[in-house]
Motif scaffolding. Sequence first.
Motif, PDB file in Angstrom:
ATOM      1  N   PHE A 145       0.822  -1.211   0.000  1.00 56.20           N
ATOM      2  CA  PHE A 145       0.000   0.000   0.000  1.00 56.20           C
ATOM      3  C   PHE A 145       0.856   1.261   0.000  1.00 56.20           C
ATOM      4  O   PHE A 145       1.793   1.392   0.784  1.00 56.20           O
ATOM      5  N   ASP A 146       0.486   2.216  -0.859  1.00 62.35           N
ATOM      6  CA  ASP A 146       1.171   3.509  -0.865  1.00 62.35           C
ATOM      7  C   ASP A 146       0.988   4.262   0.448  1.00 62.35           C
ATOM      8  O   ASP A 146       1.834   5.068   0.830  1.00 62.35           O
ATOM      9  N   THR A 147      -0.130   4.018   1.113  1.00 64.25           N
ATOM     10  CA  THR A 147      -0.448   4.773   2.330  1.00 64.25           C
ATOM     11  C   THR A 147       0.150   4.176   3.593  1.00 64.25           C
ATOM     12  O   THR A 147       0.241   4.862   4.610  1.00 64.25           O
ATOM     13  N   SER A 148       0.553   2.908   3.572  1.00 67.19           N
ATOM     14  CA  SER A 148       0.904   2.234   4.831  1.00 67.19           C
ATOM     15  C   SER A 148       2.139   2.834   5.486  1.00 67.19           C
ATOM     16  O   SER A 148       2.223   2.898   6.714  1.00 67.19           O
ATOM     17  N   PHE A 149       3.115   3.304   4.696  1.00 69.57           N
ATOM     18  CA  PHE A 149       4.334   3.861   5.273  1.00 69.57           C
ATOM     19  C   PHE A 149       4.024   5.068   6.163  1.00 69.57           C
ATOM     20  O   PHE A 149       4.723   5.323   7.149  1.00 69.57           O
ATOM     21  N   HIS A 150       2.960   5.790   5.826  1.00 67.85           N
ATOM     22  CA  HIS A 150       2.638   7.011   6.564  1.00 67.85           C
ATOM     23  C   HIS A 150       1.763   6.756   7.797  1.00 67.85           C
ATOM     24  O   HIS A 150       1.407   7.707   8.498  1.00 67.85           O
ATOM     25  N   GLN A 151       1.454   5.496   8.060  1.00 68.45           N
ATOM     26  CA  GLN A 151       0.618   5.205   9.226  1.00 68.45           C
ATOM     27  C   GLN A 151       1.360   5.424  10.540  1.00 68.45           C
ATOM     28  O   GLN A 151       0.764   5.359  11.613  1.00 68.45           O
ATOM     29  N   THR A 152       2.664   5.696  10.475  1.00 67.14           N
ATOM     30  CA  THR A 152       3.428   5.988  11.693  1.00 67.14           C
ATOM     31  C   THR A 152       3.347   7.467  12.088  1.00 67.14           C
ATOM     32  O   THR A 152       3.888   7.856  13.127  1.00 67.14           O
ATOM     33  N   MET A 153       2.685   8.291  11.266  1.00 67.54           N
ATOM     34  CA  MET A 153       2.542   9.699  11.638  1.00 67.54           C
ATOM     35  C   MET A 153       1.751   9.819  12.938  1.00 67.54           C
ATOM     36  O   MET A 153       0.745   9.128  13.124  1.00 67.54           O
ATOM     37  N   PRO A 154       2.157  10.710  13.842  1.00 70.96           N
ATOM     38  CA  PRO A 154       1.391  10.900  15.072  1.00 70.96           C
ATOM     39  C   PRO A 154       0.080  11.618  14.780  1.00 70.96           C
ATOM     40  O   PRO A 154      -0.057  12.289  13.749  1.00 70.96           O
ATOM     41  N   PRO A 155      -0.912  11.497  15.676  1.00 70.87           N
ATOM     42  CA  PRO A 155      -2.187  12.188  15.462  1.00 70.87           C
ATOM     43  C   PRO A 155      -2.031  13.692  15.241  1.00 70.87           C
ATOM     44  O   PRO A 155      -2.798  14.289  14.482  1.00 70.87           O
ATOM     45  N   SER A 156      -1.052  14.296  15.869  1.00 71.92           N
ATOM     46  CA  SER A 156      -0.859  15.738  15.691  1.00 71.92           C
ATOM     47  C   SER A 156      -0.540  16.086  14.241  1.00 71.92           C
ATOM     48  O   SER A 156      -0.764  17.223  13.808  1.00 71.92           O
ATOM     49  N   ALA A 157      -0.035  15.130  13.475  1.00 73.43           N
ATOM     50  CA  ALA A 157       0.288  15.357  12.066  1.00 73.43           C
ATOM     51  C   ALA A 157      -0.825  14.902  11.133  1.00 73.43           C
ATOM     52  O   ALA A 157      -0.952  15.439  10.034  1.00 73.43           O
ATOM     53  N   HIS A 158      -1.619  13.905  11.531  1.00 78.69           N
ATOM     54  CA  HIS A 158      -2.577  13.368  10.563  1.00 78.69           C
ATOM     55  C   HIS A 158      -4.035  13.737  10.822  1.00 78.69           C
ATOM     56  O   HIS A 158      -4.884  13.511   9.954  1.00 78.69           O
ATOM     57  N   VAL A 159      -4.357  14.287  11.974  1.00 78.13           N
ATOM     58  CA  VAL A 159      -5.746  14.694  12.233  1.00 78.13           C
ATOM     59  C   VAL A 159      -5.941  16.128  11.759  1.00 78.13           C
ATOM     60  O   VAL A 159      -5.110  17.001  12.032  1.00 78.13           O
ATOM     61  N   TYR A 160      -7.027  16.379  11.044  1.00 80.88           N
ATOM     62  CA  TYR A 160      -7.349  17.730  10.581  1.00 80.88           C
ATOM     63  C   TYR A 160      -8.094  18.509  11.667  1.00 80.88           C
ATOM     64  O   TYR A 160      -8.730  17.918  12.545  1.00 80.88           O
ATOM     65  N   GLY A 161      -8.059  19.831  11.542  1.00 77.31           N
ATOM     66  CA  GLY A 161      -8.743  20.682  12.514  1.00 77.31           C
ATOM     67  C   GLY A 161     -10.225  20.836  12.251  1.00 77.31           C
ATOM     68  O   GLY A 161     -10.794  21.914  12.480  1.00 77.31           O
ATOM     69  N   LEU A 162     -10.859  19.791  11.797  1.00 71.69           N
ATOM     70  CA  LEU A 162     -12.315  19.735  11.603  1.00 71.69           C
ATOM     71  C   LEU A 162     -12.955  19.138  12.856  1.00 71.69           C
ATOM     72  O   LEU A 162     -12.249  18.594  13.711  1.00 71.69           O
ATOM     73  N   PRO A 163     -14.265  19.228  12.985  1.00 71.10           N
ATOM     74  CA  PRO A 163     -14.892  18.526  14.111  1.00 71.10           C
ATOM     75  C   PRO A 163     -14.436  17.070  14.166  1.00 71.10           C
ATOM     76  O   PRO A 163     -14.394  16.374  13.145  1.00 71.10           O
ATOM     77  N   TYR A 164     -14.087  16.608  15.349  1.00 75.28           N
ATOM     78  CA  TYR A 164     -13.431  15.314  15.520  1.00 75.28           C
ATOM     79  C   TYR A 164     -14.272  14.156  14.980  1.00 75.28           C
ATOM     80  O   TYR A 164     -13.731  13.124  14.589  1.00 75.28           O
ATOM     81  N   ARG A 165     -15.586  14.350  14.921  1.00 69.79           N
ATOM     82  CA  ARG A 165     -16.448  13.252  14.454  1.00 69.79           C
ATOM     83  C   ARG A 165     -16.129  12.844  13.017  1.00 69.79           C
ATOM     84  O   ARG A 165     -16.320  11.680  12.637  1.00 69.79           O
ATOM     85  N   PHE A 166     -15.645  13.779  12.214  1.00 72.53           N
ATOM     86  CA  PHE A 166     -15.308  13.423  10.836  1.00 72.53           C
ATOM     87  C   PHE A 166     -14.126  12.464  10.788  1.00 72.53           C
ATOM     88  O   PHE A 166     -14.043  11.613   9.910  1.00 72.53           O
ATOM     89  N   TYR A 167     -13.231  12.608  11.734  1.00 77.97           N
ATOM     90  CA  TYR A 167     -12.115  11.674  11.844  1.00 77.97           C
ATOM     91  C   TYR A 167     -12.573  10.359  12.463  1.00 77.97           C
ATOM     92  O   TYR A 167     -12.329   9.279  11.923  1.00 77.97           O
ATOM     93  N   GLY A 168     -13.271  10.445  13.587  1.00 78.93           N
ATOM     94  CA  GLY A 168     -13.659   9.244  14.315  1.00 78.93           C
ATOM     95  C   GLY A 168     -14.660   8.382  13.573  1.00 78.93           C
ATOM     96  O   GLY A 168     -14.572   7.152  13.609  1.00 78.93           O
ATOM     97  N   GLU A 169     -15.609   9.012  12.872  1.00 80.46           N
ATOM     98  CA  GLU A 169     -16.691   8.261  12.239  1.00 80.46           C
ATOM     99  C   GLU A 169     -16.467   8.005  10.751  1.00 80.46           C
ATOM    100  O   GLU A 169     -16.972   7.021  10.204  1.00 80.46           O
TER     101      GLU A 169
END
Length: 414
Positions: A145-169
């Motif tokens: 997978f092209d994306t798997s290498f980046h799964q080590t990014m911490p949440p501070s780098a991969h979570v957007y500043g949108l309402p958290y439900r968009f990430y969680g759900e």
Amino acid sequence: MILTINCGSSSLKYQLYSSDLTRVVAKGMVSRIGETGAHIDHSAGRERIHQDMVIADHGSAFRHVIDNLLHPEWGALTDIGLITAVGHRAVHGGDTFVDSVLVTDAVLRQLEACTPLAPLHNPANLLGIEEARRLLPDVPHVVVFDTSFHQTMPPSAHVYGLPYRFYGEHKIRRYGFHGTSCRYVSGLAGEILGRPVEDLRLVVCHLGNGVTIDAVAGGRSVDTSMGFGTFSGVMMGTRAGDFDPGLIFHLHSVLKLDMPEIERICYKESGLLGISGVSNDMRDVVAAADAGNERCALAVDMFVHMVRKQVGAFAAVMGGIDALVFTAGIGENSPYIRARIAAGLEFLGVEIDAQANADGNRKPALISPAGARTAVLVAPTDEEMMIARDTVRLAGSAHLLRLQDSPLSLLPAE
């Protein structure tokens, strides 16, 4: 032998490796699948062939690949049974896949569930896997997978500043792409420098028609320029790169563009092509800029500025940088762009030796002067080799499992 497959929406690239991965025995590409003008380019040893033919779908394309590999004149196999494992590229594994995996029916279902995250890429990747399993059902298949290498990014780098439900759900987050390339190049950088990659802080610049800048600390991706989709970060051949999302609302509500049109503009009409008005190919844009085309000069200036800005940001993320690494089409082949990016990064210890830079195309090369605080490297990428390595690693595990399950197992006693 190990076969690697990379399926696009209308193409199928393949390479056949010797079992020890030291030789590419054959390779080729099927182009314009399901379209007029479909053709195959195939090479094995000194043999090169071009075939124009009707290729209706990916199943037909894969059968032609096998026919060419077995062909008595220009093939590389005497028996299809010599293929012992098949490796596949998949663009998007969401947050489900943190590493390459052996293909099972359950894995295919999970990969299909990721399709909404990459609707232009994952369906073609799935087709390639399904057709290969149909024709080669008795060998292990591995998906990388092209994306798997980046799964080590911490949440501070991969979570957007949108309402958290968009990430969680809904799994809306930064995923990053070109991970297979960045992983390969990071390891190669360690080899060039003679240092363990675990001891290095790298900024990898994958500069091609698509662009990813990646912060790699200790061999792990900690931040990356692309995000949920594939047009953010640095502007690319036809993709816009970063811009204020408020512009999308403006384009829609004030200029009355519909969403499919805005999407097409962002992905296919922007970047080098959109700014220069000449080409999405950096070589053409630089040549036109040298001839006095001001829009082309602006396109080059913008590209260089955006890469340089990202390098500085990622050096800050890692608390410093040990090496700046250039790879992919532009990164490997344009001394001019490499020098332009490095200029102005002297505060990070980045310097380039002009002669080494001029000589450093398409081969692993150290292009910084002796004693420079920060190494600058050209590290040619090889995504197919990374896929082949993972295939050997995981196919070996599958073979051991089969032996353990066999009543005739001759595994040595512990």
